[in-house]
Every structure is written in C-alpha cells, then in structure tokens.
Design an enzyme around this catalytic site. Structure first.
Site, PDB file in Angstrom:
ATOM      1  N   LYS A  95      14.879  26.370  15.176  1.00 23.79           N
ATOM      2  CA  LYS A  95      15.065  26.123  13.741  1.00 23.79           C
ATOM      3  C   LYS A  95      16.524  25.810  13.390  1.00 23.79           C
ATOM      4  CE  LYS A  95      11.083  28.787  12.130  1.00 23.79           C
ATOM      5  NZ  LYS A  95      10.635  29.399  13.411  1.00 23.79           N
ATOM      6  N   ARG A  96      17.127  24.913  14.129  1.00 19.22           N
ATOM      7  CA  ARG A  96      18.497  24.519  13.850  1.00 19.22           C
ATOM      8  C   ARG A  96      18.533  23.479  12.732  1.00 19.22           C
ATOM      9  NH1 ARG A  96      18.811  28.611  16.902  1.00 19.22           N
ATOM     10  NH2 ARG A  96      20.341  28.713  18.574  1.00 19.22           N
TER      11      ARG A  96
END
Length: 265
Positions: A95-96
């Site tokens: 989830k960057r």
C-alpha cells in the site's frame, strides 16, 4: 509473460483464492511461535509451502514483517523469494503511495527483477492522485509487473472520500477505476462494502484484475463472489487470511484446500 498473463495463468490453474500471509501477534501465539521476526518467517514459509500446488497466489502483508525492524524485513525477503521459487504469483500488500522520485523508489524496491523485495505485483494508494503513481506504472510495465490500486475499500471511514463526486459527476472511486483501466492494471475492491455507496457498478469493473479482500473472517463468502462481481469475476482474486491461518499449523493445508475449492467459478 505479462502481469495479466501470469495472473490469468495462476487463476486458470488453481482458481481465484489469494492466501494472505499476515503474521500478527495473535496468530503467532496461537501457532506456538514467538512474536518476532523469526516467528513471522516461520509462519510465512509454512504458508508458502502449504499453498504451492493448491492455490496460485499469496499476499504477504508487509506491515506485519516491518514491525520487527531489520530482522522482519529480512524475513519478508526470504518469504517472498520462497513464494516465487515455488511458482506462486506474489502480490505484495505494501500500500505505498507518494510522488515523484519517492514513488519511483518504492516501485524500484518492490518491482525490479532480482530485487530483494521482488514481487509480481503490489498494492498502492492513489489518494495523492492516480497520476502520482506514474513512476510505479512505468516500472511495472517495463518489468512485466502489476499494480493493484486502492479504489473501493470496505472500511466504513472510506465511503465519504471514495464516494465523493467530482465536477464531472463521477465518484472518486469511479475516477480511480477509469484511470487505472486506461493504464492496464488492477484495482482493490473490498468484498464487503456496497459498490453503490461509492458510485460504482460491477459492470464498471469488467475485464480488470481485481483484488477483493474481506473474505472469511471479515464476513464475505467465497461462494458469493461470482454473484457480487458478475461478469467482472473472471479476474477477481478473492483474498482470505485469518479464516485460513486460524486453522493453525496442523490444519493449515486443509484450510487452504477448502478455501481453494470454494474459490472456483
């Protein structure tokens, strides 16, 4: 092979189950393992071994390794490498989301062939704007990798943001889906939230790779996935973690097999 080809091959061979690898403290204790990097490594490697040949996709949650610092990162590297060596499609739940060179650096770490953290795909957040993810799209395309972009998550706090209307009348979630489709990548669509609440219809998703978390412990049933996603279900990865891992080391293989059997459609 391209990202979509490898994903499609994994689904064709083993069905739609995506096995989450989430070594949080409660699970490690229930497995009789230490809440440590070594415990996370052990759980992760056991899940990889039990999944190979039964399901086609694993999804290590980076946070549960990163919380153990450098040793946790090293454990994650080993789990990722083991999964890829076993022929599994590896989806890094990282989830960057950032801008410019920082986003590029995240993508370099996770999507570069031969990198320590190499995965076949990763989750990313678009809420600095889908365009801010351009460096990740470019790296993914160059390496035959994929992105799964958060679009319609099932947590209740998300609906006011993701369902908000833009000037053109589309919801934020619909705009994310449209932009990601144009780039040929996938989206994250929670399996428990109402699509209509964020301005989406399942027909908006046809032909797109979809990561659908929330099956099992969070309430969604694998057998209902076809009804929920309709014609978009062909490329759905139905993710389950706790409902599998809570079976413990002795029941792990049976739990994966049972979930995999339900995720055939």
């Amino acid at each position: 092979m391209s990202f979509r080809d490898r994903l499609g091959a994994a689904i064709a061979a083993h069905g739609h189950l995506c096995v989450g690898i989430d070594p949080h403290a409660e699970l490690l204790r229930s497995w009789g393992l230490e809440d440590s990097a070594a415990g996370a490594r052990e759980l992760g490697l056991r899940v990889v071994a039990a999944t190979a040949g039964v399901a086609g996709v694993v999804k290590p949650q980076a946070a549960f390794f990163e919380r153990h610092g450098a040793d946790g990162a090293a454990a994650l590297v080993e789990v990722l490498a083991s999964a890829r060596a076993a022929g599994l499609f590896v989806l890094a739940d990282a989830k960057r989301g950032d801008i410019g060179s920082t986003m590029d650096a995240y993508a370099e770490g996770w999507l570069t062939p031969g990198a320590d953290l190499e995965a076949d795909a990763m989750t990313v957040s678009p809420y600095l704007g889908v365009g801010a993810l351009t460096p990740a799209f470019e790296r993914a395309d160059a390496a035959g990798k994929g992105l799964f972009v958060l679009a319609a998550t099932s947590n209740p706090e998300a609906a006011p943001l993701q369902g908000a209307l833009l000037r053109d009348g589309r919801s934020v979630a619909r705009a994310v889906v449209d932009e990601v489709r144009a780039r040929g990548h996938g989206v994250v669509i929670g399996a428990t939230g109402a699509l209509v609440a964020v301005g989406l219809d399942r027909d908006d998703l046809i032909g797109m790779p979809i990561l659908a978390p929330g099956h099992g412990a969070q309430g969604a049933r694998l057998v209902d996935a076809r009804a929920r996603f309709g014609d978009a279900a062909d490329l759905v990865l139905a993710s389950a973690s706790r409902s599998i891992l809570r079976a413990g080391p002795d029941g792990l293989s049976d739990a994966i097999a049972a979930h995999a059997a339900e995720a055939q459609w």
